[in-house]
Structures are given as C-alpha cells and as structure tokens.
Design an enzyme around this catalytic site. Sequence first.
Site, PDB file in Angstrom:
ATOM      1  N   GLY A  45     -33.966 -34.745   8.579  1.00  0.00           N
ATOM      2  CA  GLY A  45     -34.310 -33.549   7.748  1.00  0.00           C
ATOM      3  C   GLY A  45     -34.527 -34.192   6.574  1.00  0.00           C
ATOM      4  O   GLY A  45     -35.215 -35.288   6.331  1.00  0.00           O
ATOM      5  N   CYS A  46     -34.209 -33.716   5.302  1.00  0.00           N
ATOM      6  CA  CYS A  46     -34.533 -33.871   4.018  1.00  0.00           C
ATOM      7  C   CYS A  46     -34.237 -35.463   3.796  1.00  0.00           C
ATOM      8  O   CYS A  46     -33.202 -35.915   3.957  1.00  0.00           O
ATOM      9  CB  CYS A  46     -33.597 -33.233   3.109  1.00  0.00           C
ATOM     10  SG  CYS A  46     -33.915 -33.693   1.390  1.00  0.00           S
ATOM     11  N   PHE A  47     -35.291 -36.395   3.306  1.00  0.00           N
ATOM     12  CA  PHE A  47     -34.946 -37.619   3.303  1.00  0.00           C
ATOM     13  C   PHE A  47     -34.338 -38.262   2.056  1.00  0.00           C
ATOM     14  O   PHE A  47     -33.529 -39.139   1.999  1.00  0.00           O
ATOM     15  CB  PHE A  47     -36.211 -38.453   3.336  1.00  0.00           C
ATOM     16  CG  PHE A  47     -37.308 -38.076   2.393  1.00  0.00           C
ATOM     17  CD1 PHE A  47     -37.101 -37.363   1.129  1.00  0.00           C
ATOM     18  CD2 PHE A  47     -38.838 -38.361   2.677  1.00  0.00           C
ATOM     19  CE1 PHE A  47     -38.150 -36.874   0.300  1.00  0.00           C
ATOM     20  CE2 PHE A  47     -39.648 -37.971   1.933  1.00  0.00           C
ATOM     21  CZ  PHE A  47     -39.708 -37.549   0.688  1.00  0.00           C
TER      22      PHE A  47
END
Length: 225
Positions: A45-47
């Site tokens: 998901g969101c890095f």
Amino acid sequence: MKFSMYGSLLAIAMLISGCSQPLANRAASLEEELQGLSVATFAGGCFWCVENGFEMLPGVKEAVSGYSGGVEKNPTYRKVALGMTGHTEAVQVYYDPQVISYTGLIQALWRMMDPTDSRGQFYDRGRQYRPAIFYHDSEQKRIAEKLRTELDASGRYEDPVTIEIVPFTEFYQAEEKHQDYYKKNPVRYNFYTFNSGRYQFVDDVWGEERHVDYTKYCDKHTDEI
C-alpha cells in the site's frame, strides 16, 4: 543480491541531505557504505508507511520509495496513483543479512499491511496499491512462498492470504518529496496513517505479537531453514 549499480547509487545519493560534497563523491561514499548489503523489494500500500516501517528495523541501511510491477518506463506519481501504468507503490530495502534475514523482513512486512487484500490497502483502493513481494532470486521466492503458506495456514486472518509473489523486473524511484515523507511531514503523515486505519488493523490482528524481537532473525542461517 549485492548492491553495486552506480546509476542506482547516484539516485539514492540524492536522497542524502545536508552534504555539500559533489554528487559523484556522495555516490562513491554511499557505494562504500552499501557494500555487502542485500536488496529486497516489497509493496504494502502507501509507500510512505512501508518505508517508515522498514527503516525502523535493525540491519536496514536504506529504504527507498518507488514503483514496481508495471509496464511504463519512468512513471510519475500522478500516473501511478491514477492506475494508468500498472505499477504499485513499492519500497526497495537495502539491508545487512548478517543483522536481519530476508525472513525477518517478511515478518516485518506482515505487521505493516493486510496481505489478504489484493485490491488495495485500507482506504487506498486500486491495483496501484496492491501488496506484493518482488523476489530477486530463487531463494527469496522460496522463502516468501513458504512464509505466505505458513501465514495463511495460521488462521490469523478470516480471509485467505492473497499477497502476490512475483519476479522483480524494474524499480523506479519516486519523486524526492515522497522520500522519507514521515520525517519531512510528521503531522500530515500521522494524520494520514491514523485515518487510514492501517495500524488499528495491525493491532487488532497481531495484538502483543505486533512488536517482535527482531534479534531472533539476526542469525545469518535463518533463511536456510
């Protein structure tokens, strides 16, 4: 997998702030620092969140946010976020296998994300946020598949573990503003993570087991089991 590509070193050197020496010298200095390190690539998901999680681990020298798993060369954040390139937000991890094993990295990954949701992560929806393990060689593939099977069989999740395990092809470094976002923008980062529900989910699933003594993964022979 040894890290020795000068071009990638040059790119990562640009992430190091507060250094006035010429860029080529910085790259050479960083190359020396990273000699003997191994590389792993993950998506969860969101890095911003995944980079933060890996940089907290013992033995991890550098974690870089970027894009993997797509077809377009040199994608931009905007195109990836809109799902136009096939990439997913990913993080490339440079680590000392004498301090933490690949097994240890994957155990940490489990405690950062939801491996049962391949359509996104938390309120970031779409394949551009799909979780994945991008293996760099056959040994990483073996370990990843073994650990995924064990996690699925553990019954920890109500849904099956579906995280992709796929061969690594390319990694494109994300724009500078996305590197170390949790350090540069702590208020916005904490607001985002709280509202996403990521860590509430991890706490619910793992409880006291969320916080692991990673020294038990420091034996260089851990991955040989």
